[in-house]
Design an enzyme around this catalytic site. Structure first.
Site, PDB file in Angstrom:
ATOM      1  N   ARG A   6      10.108  -6.195   3.401  1.00 42.22           N
ATOM      2  CA  ARG A   6      10.403  -6.408   4.829  1.00 42.22           C
ATOM      3  C   ARG A   6      11.635  -7.297   5.003  1.00 42.22           C
ATOM      4  NH1 ARG A   6       4.883  -7.742   7.922  1.00 42.22           N
ATOM      5  NH2 ARG A   6       6.092  -7.121   9.754  1.00 42.22           N
ATOM      6  N   CYS A  57       5.600  -9.663   1.266  1.00 45.81           N
ATOM      7  CA  CYS A  57       4.516  -9.294   2.190  1.00 45.81           C
ATOM      8  C   CYS A  57       3.645  -8.218   1.558  1.00 45.81           C
ATOM      9  CB  CYS A  57       5.113  -8.776   3.491  1.00 45.81           C
ATOM     10  SG  CYS A  57       3.853  -8.245   4.664  1.00 45.81           S
ATOM     11  N   ASP A 107       0.324   0.555  12.222  1.00 42.64           N
ATOM     12  CA  ASP A 107      -0.756  -0.446  12.245  1.00 42.64           C
ATOM     13  C   ASP A 107      -2.132   0.180  12.424  1.00 42.64           C
ATOM     14  OD1 ASP A 107       1.259  -2.968  13.973  1.00 42.64           O
ATOM     15  OD2 ASP A 107       1.206  -2.287  11.895  1.00 42.64           O
ATOM     16  N   LYS A 122      -1.412  -9.109  20.399  1.00 45.24           N
ATOM     17  CA  LYS A 122      -0.792 -10.105  19.510  1.00 45.24           C
ATOM     18  C   LYS A 122       0.717  -9.901  19.441  1.00 45.24           C
ATOM     19  CE  LYS A 122      -0.867  -9.339  14.918  1.00 45.24           C
ATOM     20  NZ  LYS A 122       0.466  -9.314  14.312  1.00 45.24           N
ATOM     21  N   ASN A 123       1.142  -8.648  19.252  1.00 50.03           N
ATOM     22  CA  ASN A 123       2.565  -8.378  19.006  1.00 50.03           C
ATOM     23  C   ASN A 123       3.420  -8.404  20.269  1.00 50.03           C
ATOM     24  OD1 ASN A 123       1.947  -8.303  16.352  1.00 50.03           O
ATOM     25  ND2 ASN A 123       1.930  -6.080  16.180  1.00 50.03           N
ATOM     26  N   ARG A 135      -6.381 -13.043  11.809  1.00 42.17           N
ATOM     27  CA  ARG A 135      -4.993 -13.170  12.259  1.00 42.17           C
ATOM     28  C   ARG A 135      -4.714 -12.286  13.468  1.00 42.17           C
ATOM     29  NH1 ARG A 135      -1.036 -11.401   8.494  1.00 42.17           N
ATOM     30  NH2 ARG A 135       0.175 -11.919  10.363  1.00 42.17           N
TER      31      ARG A 135
HETATM   32  C1  EPZ Z   1       6.350  -5.266  13.845  1.00 38.12           C
HETATM   33  O1  EPZ Z   1       6.812  -5.842  12.616  1.00 38.12           O
HETATM   34  C2  EPZ Z   1       4.873  -5.636  13.952  1.00 38.12           C
HETATM   35  N1  EPZ Z   1       4.738  -7.078  13.930  1.00 38.12           N
HETATM   36  C3  EPZ Z   1       4.111  -5.039  12.774  1.00 38.12           C
HETATM   37  O2  EPZ Z   1       2.718  -5.288  12.967  1.00 38.12           O
HETATM   38  C4  EPZ Z   1       4.305  -3.534  12.762  1.00 38.12           C
HETATM   39  O3  EPZ Z   1       3.706  -3.001  11.610  1.00 38.12           O
HETATM   40  C5  EPZ Z   1       5.809  -3.205  12.743  1.00 38.12           C
HETATM   41  O4  EPZ Z   1       6.486  -3.843  13.840  1.00 38.12           O
HETATM   42  C6  EPZ Z   1       6.068  -1.710  12.853  1.00 38.12           C
HETATM   43  O5  EPZ Z   1       5.478  -1.183  13.989  1.00 38.12           O
HETATM   44  C7  EPZ Z   1       4.985  -7.770  15.085  1.00 38.12           C
HETATM   45  O6  EPZ Z   1       5.337  -7.239  16.116  1.00 38.12           O
HETATM   46  C8  EPZ Z   1       4.799  -9.245  15.029  1.00 38.12           C
HETATM   47  P1  EPZ Z   1       9.950  -3.601  11.893  1.00 38.12           P
HETATM   48  P2  EPZ Z   1       8.379  -5.905  12.290  1.00 38.12           P
HETATM   49  O7  EPZ Z   1      11.090  -4.549  11.835  1.00 38.12           O
HETATM   50  O8  EPZ Z   1       9.154  -6.071  13.539  1.00 38.12           O
HETATM   51  C9  EPZ Z   1      12.550  -2.249   8.124  1.00 38.12           C
HETATM   52  C10 EPZ Z   1       0.540  -6.033  12.461  1.00 38.12           C
HETATM   53  O9  EPZ Z   1      -0.294  -5.519  11.703  1.00 38.12           O
HETATM   54  N2  EPZ Z   1      13.470  -3.350   8.463  1.00 38.12           N
HETATM   55  O10 EPZ Z   1       9.825  -2.725  13.084  1.00 38.12           O
HETATM   56  O11 EPZ Z   1       8.547  -6.883  11.199  1.00 38.12           O
HETATM   57  C11 EPZ Z   1      11.184  -2.770   7.691  1.00 38.12           C
HETATM   58  O12 EPZ Z   1      11.164  -3.160   6.341  1.00 38.12           O
HETATM   59  C12 EPZ Z   1       2.023  -6.118  12.026  1.00 38.12           C
HETATM   60  O13 EPZ Z   1       0.277  -6.482  13.597  1.00 38.12           O
HETATM   61  C13 EPZ Z   1      14.641  -3.496   7.735  1.00 38.12           C
HETATM   62  O14 EPZ Z   1      14.918  -2.733   6.809  1.00 38.12           O
HETATM   63  O15 EPZ Z   1       8.607  -4.427  11.699  1.00 38.12           O
HETATM   64  C14 EPZ Z   1      10.292  -1.584   8.012  1.00 38.12           C
HETATM   65  O16 EPZ Z   1      10.332  -0.689   6.950  1.00 38.12           O
HETATM   66  C15 EPZ Z   1       2.213  -5.740  10.594  1.00 38.12           C
HETATM   67  N3  EPZ Z   1      15.465  -4.529   8.074  1.00 38.12           N
HETATM   68  C16 EPZ Z   1      10.938  -0.998   9.255  1.00 38.12           C
HETATM   69  O17 EPZ Z   1      12.278  -1.489   9.295  1.00 38.12           O
HETATM   70  C17 EPZ Z   1      15.191  -5.396   9.111  1.00 38.12           C
HETATM   71  O18 EPZ Z   1      15.966  -6.324   9.379  1.00 38.12           O
HETATM   72  C18 EPZ Z   1      10.247  -1.359  10.574  1.00 38.12           C
HETATM   73  O19 EPZ Z   1       9.959  -2.729  10.557  1.00 38.12           O
HETATM   74  C19 EPZ Z   1      13.996  -5.214   9.841  1.00 38.12           C
HETATM   75  C20 EPZ Z   1      13.146  -4.169   9.506  1.00 38.12           C
END
Ligand code: EPZ
Length: 421
Positions: free
Chosen positions: A122, A117, A308, A22-23, A400
């Protein structure tokens, strides 16, 4: 609304086909907005999130059809719309992945700022800062992020955040940099296999990206991209979930298409718990026939332990012979499954981003509520081994990200059925 009714206690045996990731599929579908001609994607999973992205791309002028074999054909037909509206974006956070492609190809991106969320705070500040570093102007307009640029210019972009790298921020900046003028260097880029798959897809379309899979990405901007054919990588999170299904039922599964080279941190922990994980002809073989050992798990950006799989690991370790410790370092509040697992007889003690998992002899069946995608998978795992019947409510969460999970589980011996509420 639907629920899963699960009768516990059946050992799982047989072969499970692992679906496309998916990702990886979601950002690659968004990237197709930058491509001239037709894009053909194979191994695209049949998921609610994929259908959400199809709906969003259709609103943005992209014809996007998926056949029953998992092949998707995408072609840009109309480039005038640059607004990804709240009603579409609010259904799925990954919609934010259209930001980079819209800005790079159409010079304007108006994308609804994602709201709250279930797994925690996030923000998307890293996405915005990264795209501004490439020369975009930024404004917040009525809850929408508005980014505009006459032309993007290559730059050095540091993408480190409070919890390390960001997967989709890396995807957005990478996609935008591909059509920017000159060279971009992304430092502290996410190294996830899904980012590598996106970069490989873009390179097959004519992009010039180097360093994918490492924290440093170098992108030489190009004028345009041409359609190509690409096979989406297998879903390591789905594979990890089924590995834990085999372990929690003391079962024996072959995971067709699983790539162990994408799951080294997971395999390391499972082997420490006492689960047998081996390379198999078509993927991975997982079996367990003994009491589980307690371990420590700390989630981290790739190649660390994936957040995840945190909830599913908690369900498994609840049945270990002793106390385990799980620390969530990516989404410190990602614990809505704790109370639900405790309703099934687990003994989980949360202290800030850490949960002490006291080993118990068994789960007991109960009515439990799914709150998010991976939490719902953990409840299904607990139900597979619980004494009696478990009803997992709000299973739309699991649809999802898991393709036909109940038929895959039934095929290897689980007693699970989908019922209307
Ligand atoms: C991706 O989300 C995945 N989703 C998530 O999977 C996964 O949990 C996550 O990466 C971490 O591995 C997809 O790929 C569609 P991040 P993403 O930005 O990119 C902080 C699932 O279950 N952050 O890597 O949104 C954030 O809050 C989903 O399939 C900021 O502070 O996650 C988090 O604490 C859930 N500012 C950390 O970084 C930003 O602008 C990592 O989040 C962006 C992120």
């Amino acid at each position: 609304m639907q629920l899963f009714e699960i009768t516990g206690g059946n050992r799982l045996r047989g072969t499970v086909p692992i679906s496309g990731a998916k990702n990886a599929a979601l950002p690659i579908m968004a990237a197709a907005m930058m491509v001239e001609g037709e894009t053909v994607l194979r191994n695209v999973p049949d998921l609610v999130d994929v259908r959400q992205m199809q709906e969003l791309l259709a609103a943005l002028g992209v014809r996007c059809e998926r056949d029953s074999e998992g092949t998707m054909r995408l072609r840009v037909e109309d480039e005038h719309n640059t607004h990804a509206e709240y009603k579409l974006v609010s259904k799925m956070r990954a919609s934010v992945c259209v930001m980079g492609p819209l800005l790079a190809k159409r010079r304007r991106a108006q994308v609804s700022m994602p709201g709250g969320c279930a797994i925690g705070d996030r923000p998307i500040d890293m996405h915005i800062n990264g795209l501004r570093a490439l020369g975009a102007d930024y404004e917040l307009v009525g809850g929408d992020v508005l980014l505009r640029a006459k032309g993007l210019k290559g730059a050095e972009v540091f993408l480190g955040g409070p919890f390390g790298s960001s997967v989709t921020a890396t995807a957005n900046v990478l996609m935008a940099a591909v059509l920017a003028e000159g060279r971009t260097l992304i430092e502290c880029a996410a190294c996830e296999p899904e980012i590598v798959d996106l970069a490989d897809f873009l390179n097959a379309c004519g992009a010039r990206i180097k360093g994918q899979g490492t924290p440093q990405l170098t992108i030489e901007g190009v004028k345009s991209l041409e359609g190509t054919e690409h096979r989406v990588i297998p879903d390591r999170i789905e594979a990890g979930t089924f590995m834990m299904a085999a372990a929690i039922t003391n079962g024996d599964l072959e995971l067709e298409g699983a790539r162990l080279d994408h799951m080294r941190a997971v395999v390391d922990r499972l082997r420490s718990v006492g689960v047998i994980v081996e390379q198999a002809e078509k993927g991975a073989a997982v079996s367990s026939s003994r009491r589980l050992e307690p371990v420590q798990i700390t989630t981290q950006p790739y190649p660390g332990y994936p957040t995840d799989l945190q909830a599913q690991s908690m369900a498994l370790l609840s049945l270990a012979d002793g106390n385990s410790i799980i620390t969530e370092k990516i989404f410190p509040d990602r614990f809505l499954h704790v109370a639900e697992l405790n309703r099934m007889g687990a003994r989980l003690h949360k202290q800030g981003p850490t949960v002490i998992v006291e080993g118990v002899k068994r789960f007991v069946g109960a009515d439990v509520m799914a709150s998010d995608l991976r939490a719902s998978a953990a409840l299904v795992l607990a139900g597979l081994i619980a004494k009696g019947t478990t009803r997992v409510h709000r299973v739309y969460h699991i649809d999802r990200g898991y393709e036909h999970i109940e038929s895959k589980l039934t095929a290897v011996g689980a007693k699970i059925r989908r019922l209307a509420e």
